[in-house]
Write a protein that holds these residues in place. Structure first.
Motif, PDB file in Angstrom:
ATOM      1  N   ALA A  80       0.827  -1.209   0.000  1.00 20.48           N
ATOM      2  CA  ALA A  80       0.000   0.000   0.000  1.00 20.48           C
ATOM      3  C   ALA A  80       0.860   1.257   0.000  1.00 20.48           C
ATOM      4  N   ALA A  81       2.012   1.186   0.649  1.00 16.43           N
ATOM      5  CA  ALA A  81       2.913   2.338   0.690  1.00 16.43           C
ATOM      6  C   ALA A  81       3.458   2.686  -0.690  1.00 16.43           C
ATOM      7  N   HIS A  82       3.343   1.767  -1.621  1.00 15.25           N
ATOM      8  CA  HIS A  82       3.800   2.014  -2.992  1.00 15.25           C
ATOM      9  C   HIS A  82       2.634   2.123  -3.966  1.00 15.25           C
ATOM     10  N   GLY A  83       1.418   2.290  -3.418  1.00 13.35           N
ATOM     11  CA  GLY A  83       0.282   2.646  -4.258  1.00 13.35           C
ATOM     12  C   GLY A  83      -0.749   1.571  -4.495  1.00 13.35           C
ATOM     13  N   MET A  84      -0.476   0.316  -4.088  1.00 12.83           N
ATOM     14  CA  MET A  84      -1.427  -0.750  -4.360  1.00 12.83           C
ATOM     15  C   MET A  84      -2.570  -0.725  -3.356  1.00 12.83           C
ATOM     16  N   SER A  85      -3.805  -0.807  -3.865  1.00 13.51           N
ATOM     17  CA  SER A  85      -4.968  -0.866  -2.978  1.00 13.51           C
ATOM     18  C   SER A  85      -5.820  -2.097  -3.223  1.00 13.51           C
ATOM     19  N   ALA A  86      -5.549  -2.861  -4.286  1.00 17.90           N
ATOM     20  CA  ALA A  86      -6.303  -4.078  -4.558  1.00 17.90           C
ATOM     21  C   ALA A  86      -5.438  -5.018  -5.374  1.00 17.90           C
ATOM     22  N   PHE A  87      -5.630  -6.313  -5.154  1.00 10.70           N
ATOM     23  CA  PHE A  87      -4.874  -7.293  -5.920  1.00 10.70           C
ATOM     24  C   PHE A  87      -5.727  -8.529  -6.160  1.00 10.70           C
ATOM     25  N   ALA A  88      -5.290  -9.343  -7.126  1.00  6.34           N
ATOM     26  CA  ALA A  88      -6.013 -10.551  -7.494  1.00  6.34           C
ATOM     27  C   ALA A  88      -5.039 -11.709  -7.582  1.00  6.34           C
ATOM     28  N   SER A  89      -5.434 -12.849  -7.011  1.00  7.48           N
ATOM     29  CA  SER A  89      -4.627 -14.070  -7.125  1.00  7.48           C
ATOM     30  C   SER A  89      -5.340 -15.194  -6.397  1.00  7.48           C
ATOM     31  N   GLY A  90      -4.768 -16.380  -6.493  1.00  2.30           N
ATOM     32  CA  GLY A  90      -5.216 -17.472  -5.649  1.00  2.30           C
ATOM     33  C   GLY A  90      -4.574 -17.335  -4.278  1.00  2.30           C
ATOM     34  N   PRO A  91      -5.219 -17.833  -3.224  1.00  4.44           N
ATOM     35  CA  PRO A  91      -4.663 -17.709  -1.876  1.00  4.44           C
ATOM     36  C   PRO A  91      -3.583 -18.742  -1.570  1.00  4.44           C
ATOM     37  N   TYR A  92      -3.575 -19.869  -2.292  1.00  2.00           N
ATOM     38  CA  TYR A  92      -2.574 -20.922  -2.168  1.00  2.00           C
ATOM     39  C   TYR A  92      -2.618 -21.707  -0.858  1.00  2.00           C
ATOM     40  N   SER A  93      -3.347 -21.260   0.129  1.00  2.00           N
ATOM     41  CA  SER A  93      -3.469 -22.042   1.360  1.00  2.00           C
ATOM     42  C   SER A  93      -4.681 -21.586   2.145  1.00  2.00           C
ATOM     43  N   SER A  94      -5.252 -22.521   2.878  1.00  2.00           N
ATOM     44  CA  SER A  94      -6.398 -22.178   3.719  1.00  2.00           C
ATOM     45  C   SER A  94      -5.985 -21.264   4.860  1.00  2.00           C
TER      46      SER A  94
END
Length: 626
Positions: free
Chosen positions: A268-282
């Motif tokens: 977030a400190a570099h501008g990201m507020s949302a992302f998309a991916s698989g979680p890879y683990s429960s």
């Protein structure tokens, strides 16, 4: 009569609104904003075309209850300010929609760069982990230090405490090719078992590949008795992504949540507020849900279902949930049952056949889809109505197979082309795909492509069988490097492309935006695929409004318009006007997500009479060379 009464009421309300606005009381009528940004350059990105136009630019913006209340001139927004409104005088600074990054894995990066672990576990005085990070020195010197460093940590480990160590690819991956190769030849499960027979140990190569000892495997099998990764079970090697969240942090969700939160704050400190991916683990999903339930999730997450169940009925259930969740976490598709390979129709150069570069686990190609063209998991996902998104694809042949599956199976289920397009199926990575001839079909199917600008820069061998321009040129020839992240071609065709890094490089976001503009590779002193260079606005659309489409949230994310979530960043310089060469040096001074400030530097905090927020307040000493 009722219709006439309603018109009269609406007329009275309208006249009252106009009168109060004329008297300077619009804020009192609409509700005073909690925050007002004035005297700035608010770039809305509301232009819906595929052209180089950002749309409307305003001077000011008002925020209330987590959403954008209004945009306009200074005078228009100032008249809305109330006694409790926090006024941010931008002094000419630029405001952009905050960044949406597809196929990004902060849950992985929390264990591949040291900031989050160092912040939550600054020393060895805890019951969970002793972590060690190799300095930025040549790979052979790192290997010489490995055994003493591991033994030192093991001597301090308490019963039940893990020892975790990472080699160092270098801050610019200058050691990546050599380190990946040496690591695979030097570190084994058997070697770790000799050094640590009684303590669970995980050792990373500097990126995602790792080896664990038997004690660590036993811990993971205790959590997941049905573990199917035969290579991991046999050799202790591989990605072993669930090891930390599921085994190391078993029963410690609050601790894991703080690690995940810290990593997200760095992004977030570099501008990201949302992302998309698989979680890879429960365990990862449990940690994110823990944060969300407490209002502590710093950013938003569109997750792709990774299994384990891919039977047809399960896919039908899951398809009914796509798009549902909370404001911070929602289901956006399915990915694990549809991972493609890296086989390419581009011919292989004779020179490469005779003298290939030695790279760990290198193969000419592999078809990631099981079966003749696609597997049962992918078939059930499409047949069950799921949206395919978040998948790994590194070759154009797999793209052909994926499109064939989507079109054939969807039509067998009675879907029209409009219904197929409405799914917004997507594929990620762009390592040698799509080829030019595939783009019209991608558009016809309504697909979105996630393009990875990092592949224009990184050296060979970071991820086996995922070639960037440098390696693709060696294998297939310079003329085919335009198939890597072909953003101009897909944009010209009217296909939305999104932005991914897929590496633990939050601090290089503007660097990679710049890479998409120039396609210049400093290591090789070469512009690869010059015809795929774009202007800066196209790159910006990919990381804002088109990313919102990928996440199925374009109605509330991606642009700065009234009614949408107040997700925005403030920059130190103007992205639209700084010299192109200065784009990599841009800094994010403030990040706001849903009207809540999650990052604020000391410099801007001082200007606006606030206190710094988020990553910028950390006092931790980062390990040497990171």
């Amino acid at each position: 009569m009722r219709s006439m009464t309603m018109k009269i009421v609406l007329g009275i309300i309208l006249m009252s609104t106009v009168a109060m606005a004329q008297q300077g009381n619009l804020g009192a009528l609409l509700g005073y904003p909690q925050m007002a940004l004035v005297n700035g350059k608010v770039v809305t990105m509301d232009d819906a075309s595929f052209g180089s136009n950002v749309g409307t630019i305003h001077q000011a913006m008002a925020v209330r209850d987590g959403k954008i209340l209004a945009t306009g001139t200074d005078a228009q927004i100032r008249q809305m300010i109330g006694p409790q409104t926090k006024v941010v005088d931008l002094k000419g600074k630029t405001v952009l929609p905050s960044f949406i990054i597809t196929h990004e894995h902060p849950m992985d990066w929390a264990f591949q760069e040291p900031r989050a672990l160092t912040h939550v576990f600054p020393d060895d005085n805890n019951d969970t982990i002793i972590h060690r990070w190799m300095p930025n020195i040549p790979p052979k010197e790192q290997l010489a230090r490995f055994e003493p460093m591991l033994k030192e940590a093991l001597a301090k480990a308490k019963p039940g405490q893990w020892v975790w160590l990472s080699f160092n690819y270098g801050p610019n991956y200058e050691h990546a090719t050599e380190m990946a190769l040496l690591f695979g030849k030097s570190i084994t499960k058997e070697y770790l078992d000799v050094l640590a027979p009684n303590t669970p140990v995980k050792v990373r190569n500097g990126f995602i590949t790792s080896f664990v000892n038997t004690k660590a495997l036993d811990a993971l099998k205790a959590v997941n008795p049905d573990l199917e990764d035969q290579n991991l079970l046999k050799t202790g090697g591989g990605f072993s992504r669930p090891m930390e969240p599921d085994a190391m942090f078993r029963g410690k969700t609050p601790q894991l949540a703080q690690v995940m939160k810290s990593e997200l704050e760095w992004w977030a400190a570099h501008g990201m507020s949302a992302f998309a991916s698989g979680p890879y683990s429960s365990g990862t999903m449990a940690a994110y849900r823990y944060l969300d339930a407490r209002g502590e999730m710093p950013v938003r997450y569109g997750w792709a279902y990774p299994g384990p169940a891919f039977d047809l009925e399960s896919m039908r259930y899951m398809s009914s949930l796509v798009g549902t969740g909370t404001d911070h976490i929602w289901l956006m598709g399915v990915f694990e049952g549809a991972n493609g390979g890296n086989c390419s129709t581009a011919p292989i150069r004779d020179d490469w056949k005779k003298a290939p570069l030695e790279i760990l686990n290198r193969r000419e190609c592999f078809d990631g889809f099981s079966g003749p063209k696609w597997g049962k998991d992918l078939e059930n996902a499409i047949r069950g109505g799921m949206r395919v998104a978040g998948i790994h694809v590194s070759g154009d042949i797999s793209v052909d197979n994926l499109m064939d599956a989507i079109e054939q199976i969807s039509k067998e289920e009675g879907m029209t082309m409009e219904q197929i397009r409405a799914k917004r199926h997507a594929f990620d990575h762009s390592s040698g795909m799509p080829r030019p001839q595939q783009i019209p079909r991608i558009k016809d199917l309504g697909m979105i492509v996630s393009l990875n600008n990092n592949l224009l820069w990184e050296p060979p061998g970071v991820v086996p069988n995922m070639a960037g321009t440098s390696m693709f040129a060696k294998i297939h020839g310079l003329e085919y490097t335009s198939w890597i992240s072909p953003r101009k071609s897909v944009t010209d065709a009217g296909v939305m492309s999104t932005f991914e890094i897929d590496r633990p490089f939050a601090n290089k976001i503007f660097f990679f935006l710049h890479k998409g503009i120039t396609r210049f590779n400093e290591r090789d002193n070469m512009v690869y695929g010059p015809g795929e260079r774009t202007d800066r606005i196209t790159q910006l659309k990919a990381i804002t409004r088109w990313g919102a489409y990928y996440l199925l949230k374009e109605k509330v994310l991606g642009t700065l318009e009234p009614g949408k979530f107040a997700d925005f960043i403030v920059l130190d310089k103007d992205y639209l006007t700084v010299p192109e060469a200065d784009i990599p040096n841009l800094q994010v001074l403030m990040t706001v997500v849903g009207g809540k400030t999650v990052h604020l530097t000391q410099s801007l905090a001082t200007e606006i009479g606030s206190q710094p927020v988020g990553y910028t307040t950390w006092k931790d000493k980062i390990p040497e060379g990171w």
